[in-house]
Design a protein around this motif. Structure first.
Motif, PDB file in Angstrom:
ATOM      1  N   THR A 187       0.838  -1.196   0.000  1.00 17.24           N
ATOM      2  CA  THR A 187       0.000   0.000   0.000  1.00 17.24           C
ATOM      3  C   THR A 187       0.879   1.254   0.000  1.00 17.24           C
ATOM      4  OG1 THR A 187      -0.164   0.197   2.425  1.00 17.24           O
ATOM      5  CG2 THR A 187      -1.748  -1.246   1.305  1.00 17.24           C
ATOM      6  N   VAL A 239      -0.758  -0.649  -4.569  1.00 17.87           N
ATOM      7  CA  VAL A 239      -2.028  -0.044  -4.164  1.00 17.87           C
ATOM      8  C   VAL A 239      -1.811   1.414  -3.778  1.00 17.87           C
ATOM      9  CG1 VAL A 239      -3.991  -0.218  -2.587  1.00 17.87           C
ATOM     10  CG2 VAL A 239      -2.760  -2.290  -3.286  1.00 17.87           C
ATOM     11  N   VAL A 283      -3.573  -1.251  -8.492  1.00 21.46           N
ATOM     12  CA  VAL A 283      -4.982  -1.200  -8.100  1.00 21.46           C
ATOM     13  C   VAL A 283      -5.239   0.081  -7.323  1.00 21.46           C
ATOM     14  CG1 VAL A 283      -6.836  -2.321  -6.816  1.00 21.46           C
ATOM     15  CG2 VAL A 283      -5.104  -3.724  -7.958  1.00 21.46           C
ATOM     16  N   CYS A 332      -7.280   1.999  -4.775  1.00 19.84           N
ATOM     17  CA  CYS A 332      -8.116   1.524  -3.673  1.00 19.84           C
ATOM     18  C   CYS A 332      -7.993   2.475  -2.496  1.00 19.84           C
ATOM     19  CB  CYS A 332      -7.676   0.112  -3.258  1.00 19.84           C
ATOM     20  SG  CYS A 332      -8.504  -0.552  -1.807  1.00 19.84           S
ATOM     21  N   LEU A 349     -10.027  -5.481  -2.903  1.00 22.72           N
ATOM     22  CA  LEU A 349      -8.608  -5.497  -3.281  1.00 22.72           C
ATOM     23  C   LEU A 349      -8.049  -6.909  -3.225  1.00 22.72           C
ATOM     24  CD1 LEU A 349      -5.712  -4.347  -3.704  1.00 22.72           C
ATOM     25  CD2 LEU A 349      -5.677  -3.872  -1.234  1.00 22.72           C
TER      26      LEU A 349
END
Length: 237
Positions: A13, A37, A60, A62, A73
């Motif tokens: 992330t 992410v 992605v 998110c 996710l």
């Protein structure tokens, strides 16, 4: 024997810039497949162009502050790669100001992003890893999460929470083969909390933090460094 990263799948992330981008690069170089992410789609597009990793990199967009988006996710990641062995919770925000000058909205953003989102990620990661025989989670905290300074109250509180969460999950995950560790960097040469990287000449390099994440993930199976503190050489917290 050191654990292998090659062939494993990692979710990272806060991957659009700074430390997160270097973690993605480091894990790709180690042979992993990476789900990058971030909330910023533009940053993710730049990341894909820069890394040129083909199907080994999935970007992605998110908002990990939303538990439903976190569940989706993991579904998207599992659809692409199957088992997810590694989760690196790196996303974070900060504001440094006196407690009376810290707006409620900023308090909410730091707690939601730095702590609650990590809880949501770990909840879904634990469920996935239990079904699949284990895995590894590395949570990126901060030196200020254990050695607070003036004008860091809300940020320190959020990172202090990450440390407590991580230790509880380290113990909880043992029986399931889930290893949980923390890396706590001091000031790092990234754009953060309104201060640009070029104003931090003595800070850690983001790649140094990324290398430390890889070190935690590749430790021998008979040992675990649960909490790794990184301090800029010759500097304070």
């Amino acid at each position: 024997m050191a654990r292998r990263i090659a062939g494993q799948t990692a979710i990272v992330t806060g991957a659009g810039q700074g430390i997160g981008r270097e973690i993605v690069r480091t894990l790709l170089e180690a042979g992993a497949q990476v789900v990058a992410v971030a909330r910023n789609e533009v940053g993710l597009e730049r990341l894909q162009e820069e890394m040129q990793a083909g199907r080994r990199l999935l970007a992605v967009a998110c908002d990990i502050r939303d538990p439903l988006e976190v569940e989706r996710l993991f579904e998207v990641a599992a659809e692409r790669y199957g088992r997810i062995e590694i989760v690196v919770n790196n996303a974070g925000v900060g504001l440094f100001a006196g407690i009376e000058e810290t707006p409620v909205a900023c308090v909410d953003e730091m707690i939601d992003t730095n702590l609650k989102a990590v809880i949501f990620m770990c909840q879904v990661a634990f469920a996935h890893m239990k079904r699949n025989g284990g895995g590894q989670i590395v949570n990126v905290s901060a030196v200020l999460g254990q050695e607070a300074l003036p004008h860091s109250a809300a940020f320190s509180a959020s990172k202090w929470g990450v440390n407590g969460l991580s230790e509880a999950l380290r113990q909880e995950g043992r029986r399931y083969g889930i290893r949980v560790a923390v890396v706590a960097p001091g000031e790092t040469q990234t754009d953060f909390a309104g201060t640009p990287a070029y104003n931090k000449p003595h800070g850690l390099k983001p790649e140094t933090v990324a290398d430390s994440v890889r070190y935690l993930l590749m430790q021998e199976s008979d040992v675990q460094t649960a909490h790794l503190v990184l301090r800029p050489d010759g500097a304070g917290a």
